[in-house]
Design a protein around this motif. Structure first.
Motif, PDB file in Angstrom:
ATOM      1  N   ASP A  94       0.824  -1.202   0.000  1.00 41.78           N
ATOM      2  CA  ASP A  94       0.000   0.000   0.000  1.00 41.78           C
ATOM      3  C   ASP A  94       0.862   1.258   0.000  1.00 41.78           C
ATOM      4  O   ASP A  94       0.608   2.205  -0.759  1.00 41.78           O
ATOM      5  CB  ASP A  94      -0.922  -0.015   1.225  1.00 41.78           C
ATOM      6  N   LEU A  97       2.732   1.693  -3.538  1.00 41.00           N
ATOM      7  CA  LEU A  97       1.833   2.079  -4.627  1.00 41.00           C
ATOM      8  C   LEU A  97       1.289   3.487  -4.420  1.00 41.00           C
ATOM      9  O   LEU A  97       1.182   4.271  -5.377  1.00 41.00           O
ATOM     10  CB  LEU A  97       0.687   1.072  -4.719  1.00 41.00           C
ATOM     11  N   ARG A  98       0.977   3.828  -3.198  1.00 39.90           N
ATOM     12  CA  ARG A  98       0.447   5.163  -2.914  1.00 39.90           C
ATOM     13  C   ARG A  98       1.494   6.239  -3.166  1.00 39.90           C
ATOM     14  O   ARG A  98       1.188   7.303  -3.726  1.00 39.90           O
ATOM     15  CB  ARG A  98      -0.033   5.226  -1.456  1.00 39.90           C
ATOM     16  N   VAL A 100       4.055   6.160  -5.272  1.00 42.95           N
ATOM     17  CA  VAL A 100       4.270   6.309  -6.718  1.00 42.95           C
ATOM     18  C   VAL A 100       3.104   7.058  -7.358  1.00 42.95           C
ATOM     19  O   VAL A 100       3.291   7.980  -8.164  1.00 42.95           O
ATOM     20  CB  VAL A 100       4.447   4.924  -7.378  1.00 42.95           C
ATOM     21  N   THR A 101       1.883   6.675  -6.998  1.00 39.02           N
ATOM     22  CA  THR A 101       0.694   7.272  -7.607  1.00 39.02           C
ATOM     23  C   THR A 101       0.579   8.759  -7.297  1.00 39.02           C
ATOM     24  O   THR A 101       0.366   9.589  -8.197  1.00 39.02           O
ATOM     25  CB  THR A 101      -0.574   6.551  -7.121  1.00 39.02           C
ATOM     26  N   THR A 104       3.100  11.003  -9.011  1.00 38.94           N
ATOM     27  CA  THR A 104       2.721  11.250 -10.405  1.00 38.94           C
ATOM     28  C   THR A 104       1.595  12.268 -10.510  1.00 38.94           C
ATOM     29  O   THR A 104       1.667  13.226 -11.294  1.00 38.94           O
ATOM     30  CB  THR A 104       2.289   9.930 -11.070  1.00 38.94           C
ATOM     31  N   GLY A 122      -6.014   7.517 -11.495  1.00 42.17           N
ATOM     32  CA  GLY A 122      -4.917   7.419 -10.537  1.00 42.17           C
ATOM     33  C   GLY A 122      -5.400   7.016  -9.158  1.00 42.17           C
ATOM     34  O   GLY A 122      -4.803   6.157  -8.500  1.00 42.17           O
ATOM     35  N   GLY A 126      -4.272   3.556  -7.735  1.00 40.73           N
ATOM     36  CA  GLY A 126      -3.251   3.842  -6.735  1.00 40.73           C
ATOM     37  C   GLY A 126      -3.668   3.505  -5.320  1.00 40.73           C
ATOM     38  O   GLY A 126      -2.820   3.407  -4.425  1.00 40.73           O
ATOM     39  N   SER A 127      -4.975   3.314  -5.113  1.00 39.92           N
ATOM     40  CA  SER A 127      -5.473   2.984  -3.772  1.00 39.92           C
ATOM     41  C   SER A 127      -5.890   1.518  -3.667  1.00 39.92           C
ATOM     42  O   SER A 127      -6.699   1.156  -2.810  1.00 39.92           O
ATOM     43  CB  SER A 127      -6.661   3.887  -3.417  1.00 39.92           C
ATOM     44  N   ARG A 130      -5.528   0.104  -0.273  1.00 38.33           N
ATOM     45  CA  ARG A 130      -5.882   1.068   0.776  1.00 38.33           C
ATOM     46  C   ARG A 130      -6.559   0.408   1.979  1.00 38.33           C
ATOM     47  O   ARG A 130      -6.127   0.566   3.124  1.00 38.33           O
ATOM     48  CB  ARG A 130      -6.788   2.150   0.200  1.00 38.33           C
ATOM     49  N   ALA A 190       2.300  11.710  -0.826  1.00 43.06           N
ATOM     50  CA  ALA A 190       3.261  10.704  -1.297  1.00 43.06           C
ATOM     51  C   ALA A 190       4.429  10.586  -0.320  1.00 43.06           C
ATOM     52  O   ALA A 190       4.891   9.480  -0.007  1.00 43.06           O
ATOM     53  CB  ALA A 190       3.770  11.071  -2.690  1.00 43.06           C
TER      54      ALA A 190
END
Length: 410
Positions: A94, A97-98, A100-101, A104, A122, A126-127, A130, A190
């Motif tokens: 989590d 990925l969070r 990086v998302t 961006t 996104g 990206g979640s 979560r 981020a």
């Protein structure tokens, strides 16, 4: 299911924080929550800047709901399935990925290249982890603290959310958005995810990563099957679902309420969320003092008191009064989640915690995207004031149902 099994001496906050692993994980959670709290201000502002031809309330609802859709599906699979995944692994996934998302999305927003479809996509992907990450964070902290520290850890997690998500985060978010733009707030979230990643790697030993997960080679039960043996917990889950569902129109209405009824901007929205957090901070700080009260009655009282909050909010057009109302709402709402989770976890065996807590978190949280998706058209049709009043009235109508569901003993 009883509210508690054998008598347990609940530890204080200070005693629990003497455990370095618990303290480190909670510190990472606190700092990461501050970044997420900034999004309460940044996301509506960013959405209103790029919504295009999509109605404002609908666009806000879609953006707020997107992070829950795929994450709900994944968490449901984990909660309903029999194969456990180490909570530490899910939390790390989590965080990565969070980070990086939102890096961006933040860079696109800062350079004025972010569009509504890209933002929705996104947040959707990206979640993904979560909800699984949220339940894993709770599982890791409570397993390291043990049975005697569970109530305190659940209270401290609520305290973290109150301080970071609703006090520090929104206030900083209002300042950052007003001075540097919403994109910077996305980058801050981020950074918070990276901080939590480091805290997890350092504070949670690999040996603790699998606690609460069925052992390899042993067929574990699904969360649903376990809940069927504990009907009070299952009925409480239904009550919590609707409690959260009826709350969600408030998140859609609040940015529009600030712009319309209060005639204010992003800073006022941050102050309003901050007032909720300040009240929630006091409420969460007192959670450990409530451990000897009847938990079932306490949960019902919280539902009734919170239901009055959005109705009172709709009746005022003054920022100071609105902050007082929201602050009192936070005060009564804060103990709800810690008490509910402690109540559910108190009757579980070690191997039952991950499927039940993950499924319970998913069932309680799935109300968020559904409520937000319904809240957009509702606020658009009923208006901001009507949406707030309706949220409060429906919550109050939940009281007799909650009383029957929770007070009935099996």
């Amino acid at each position: 299911m009883a509210a508690a099994g054998a008598p347990v001496t609940n530890r204080s906050y200070r005693e629990v924080l003497r455990h370095r692993g618990v303290a480190g994980l909670l510190a990472g959670d606190l700092l990461a929550g501050a970044g997420t709290g900034m999004l309460l201000v940044a996301m509506p502002v960013q959405t209103l800047a790029i919504h295009g031809s999509v109605p404002r309330a609908v666009a806000i609802g879609l953006v707020a709901a997107s992070p829950f859709i795929l994450s709900t599906i994944l968490a449901s699979v984990i909660g309903l399935g029999r194969a456990g995944v180490a909570p530490r692994t899910l939390l790390i996934a989590d965080c990565v990925l969070r980070a990086v998302t939102f890096t961006t999305l933040g860079l696109l927003a800062v350079t004025d290249r972010l569009t509504l479809p890209v933002l929705l996509a996104g947040l959707l992907f990206g979640s993904l982890f979560r909800l699984a990450g949220s339940s894993s964070r709770r599982l890791l902290a409570t397993s390291m603290a043990g049975d005697e520290g569970r109530f305190a850890v659940n209270g401290l997690l609520g305290l973290n959310m109150s301080v970071a998500l609703y006090v520090v985060g929104p206030v900083l978010g209002g300042i950052v958005v007003a001075s540097a733009g919403a994109g910077v707030a996305l980058l801050a979230d981020a950074a918070g995810a990276l901080i939590l990643l480091v805290a997890t790697l350092v504070s949670v030993p690999r040996g603790d990563a699998g606690r609460g997960v069925p052992r390899r080679g042993v067929a574990g039960e699904s969360g649903w099957r376990i809940l069927r043996r504990r009907p009070v917990a299952a009925r409480l889950l239904i009550v919590v679902f609707f409690f959260n569902f009826f709350y969600m129109p408030i998140e859609v209405a609040l940015p529009l309420y600030v712009r319309g009824s209060l005639d204010a901007g992003a800073s006022a929205l941050g102050l309003l969320w901050g007032a909720l957090g300040a009240g929630a901070f006091v409420g969460a700080a007192l959670v450990n003092q409530l451990r000897n009260l009847p938990q079932r009655h306490l949960l019902i009282a919280i539902i009734g008191l919170w239901g009055m909050c959005p109705i009172a909010l709709a009746l005022t057009g003054d920022l100071t009064v609105a902050m007082i109302v929201f602050g009192l709402g936070g005060l009564v709402w804060a103990p709800f989640t810690p008490v509910a989770y402690s109540f559910v976890q108190s009757g579980l065996e070690p191997d039952e915690h991950q499927p039940v807590v993950t499924l319970w978190t998913t069932g309680a949280t799935v109300a968020a995207p559904l409520g937000l998706l319904a809240g957009g058209p509702l606020v658009e049709l009923a208006g901001v004031t009507g949406g707030l009043v309706l949220s409060g009235v429906l919550t109050l109508l939940l009281l007799p149902i909650a009383a029957v569901a929770v007070l009935r003993r099996d």
